[in-house]
Motif scaffolding. Structure first.
Motif: not given
Length: 509
Positions: A370-385
């Protein structure tokens, strides 16, 4: 505060049971006998309800149909789904459709109450304040442990009882299940709450330093140039000493530890004198200590001194009900840490993916993902990508579409595009294999040979291993887990059968 809970279930007995459970905890229950009636309630006044408890199997409009219709109406009320089927496929469907949590029938009043309590906490503004405040404090209480699974609620109950005394506790469980968090909660809830909490990882200390680190050492005691090092026992005096991975403690140190446990006395290395200490001892291990005793690697007398109050913490794959809550908490915390303009949300597809995965690294692995996903996320919510490494390890996870690398800017880490490519390749392979898994003779493992006799077990095993390697694209951990064997056993069998893991269909020369 009284919350209004909408119960949607076609079984009148189940509706009555849920109504009684909800009202027992001070909430108001509203009843609907199927999804169509529930939708009418929501259309009239959706703001009336705080949480929905939804059965999946109903006439007229089932649970999944209700979730879809509610989403089309733009309703964002947390939905707890009930299923009589414990299969993860049903759960994944519900999570992808937007469910907040799930329970498996028959559900206890305590379980449904815990799930409703977690749903009522869904306020991201409060969560952000909570997360930031938590960063400033190392204190962990039982209220900070997010759980809705019956097994974990049992663990918390046992730990709360242990906190009321100084009884020695052994926390058993795989690495990453949260043993230290339970230990800190025990300390924070007892009469040593404001005293030191000292941790020692027995498996991370060189064997020749363990004794000095635990009990301290003193040099030059007889020359006048004394140099002292305070041991962990003295640092924890009056408080709690948490010995993690105690199964790795050398035998010669176990003797001194036994004396400290029995008599409350330690002897500093090089000092030649005994000191009294008052320490509450909590131990943790990912090993089976009784097996270690039988193998002669752990003293039997120390085992019985420490193992007075054992608590076994289940692996995350055994309590998948906790995954949605943990994923949301980690997302909120890391959003606050990264000082995002607004906290990220976990999308329905991502939640389904996270729930489907077995998490061999347990909570620690989920937290890092989740930490990695939050750091790299480009949108307003976390997706499968945002979880390509997880998606790549679940060949049978059905995504609505392949991940797309379009519109993804060049990231600073150089692995993001590669991860997404791996995830796509895995899904394509899964699709190709599954499309002819039962129709192509080459993917059928037969039981008899050309003469009609039963094949040798070794031949069938070799063929199954080759197929598993092909199916899971050489991912050894996944292959071993699906075959139900250890990785060391898998490697041994590859050597015995002459199987090349990079080309599993190639016959040995």
């Amino acid at each position: 505060m009284t919350a209004h809970i909408l119960v949607v279930d076609d079984d009148p007995v189940q509706r009555r049971v849920l109504k009684n459970a909800i009202e027992r905890y001070g909430h108001a229950a509203h009843l609907a006998e199927n999804g169509r009636i529930a939708l009418e309630f929501l259309k009239r006044n959706s703001r009336q309800f705080n949480v929905i408890v939804l059965d999946l199997m109903m006439p007229e409009l089932d649970g999944l149909g209700f979730l879809q219709a509610a989403a089309e109406l733009g309703m964002d009320i947390p939905v707890i789904v009930q299923t009589g089927q414990g299969g993860i496929e049903t759960v994944v469907q519900a999570m992808r459709a937007g469910a907040f949590d799930f329970v498996v029938k028959p559900v206890s009043p305590e379980r449904i109450a815990a799930s409703i309590s977690n749903a009522l906490k869904v306020d991201h503004r409060e969560a952000k304040v909570r997360a930031v405040r938590k960063l400033k404090s190392a204190t962990v209480g039982f209220g900070d442990i997010a759980s809705a699974s019956p097994d974990m609620l049992r663990v918390i109950d046992l730990a709360q009882r242990a906190a009321q005394s100084n009884i020695p506790v052994v926390l058993e469980g795989e690495s990453g299940v949260g043993k230290e968090m339970i230990a800190r909660a025990i300390q924070a809830s007892g009469d040593r709450a404001n005293k030191p909490f000292i941790t020692v990882n027995c498996g991370a200390i060189p064997a020749n330093l363990v004794e000095s680190i635990l009990f301290g050492h003193e040099k030059g005691a007889f020359t006048g140039a004394t140099e002292r090092h305070t041991g962990k026992f003295m640092e924890a005096d009056g408080g709690t000493l948490f010995l993690d991975e105690i199964g790795d403690l050398p035998l010669e140190v176990q003797v001194k530890l036994l004396r400290a446990v029995q008599q409350g006395e330690i002897e500093t290395v090089g000092a030649g004198k005994v000191q009294k200490v008052d320490v509450r001892l909590i131990s943790a291990t990912n090993k089976d200590l009784i097996e270690e005793v039988r193998a002669g690697r752990f003293r039997e007398d120390l085992y019985y001194r420490l193992n007075v109050f054992p608590i076994t913490i289940p692996a995350l794959r055994r309590r998948k009900e906790d995954i949605p809550h943990l994923a949301r908490i980690f997302t909120e915390r890391f959003s606050a840490e990264q000082k995002l303009d607004q906290p990220l949300h976990v999308g329905a597809g991502a939640m389904a993916l996270l729930t489907a995965y077995d998490w061999p690294g347990n909570i620690r692995q989920l937290e890092n993902a989740v930490f990695r996903a939050v750091v790299l996320s480009q949108g307003t919510e976390l997706t499968e990508a945002d979880f390509p490494q997880i998606a790549a390890q679940i060949p049978d996870f059905q995504s609505d579409e392949l991940l797309s690398t379009a519109d993804i800017p060049e990231p600073e880490p150089d692995f993001t595009r590669h991860d997404i490519a791996v995830a796509n390749a895995a899904r394509q392979l899964r699709s190709e294999l599954s499309s002819h898994l039962y129709s192509s003779p080459e993917n059928i493992i037969v039981s008899t040979d050309d003469t009609g006799e039963v094949r040798k077990l070794a031949d069938v095993e070799e063929e199954l291993i080759r197929f598993a390697l092909k199916f899971y694209r050489g991912q050894m951990s996944q292959v071993a887990r699906k075959l139900g064997i250890g990785r060391s056993t898998l490697y041994r069998k590859l050597k015995d059968y002459g199987i090349d893991p990079d080309d599993p269909l190639k016959e040995a020369a």
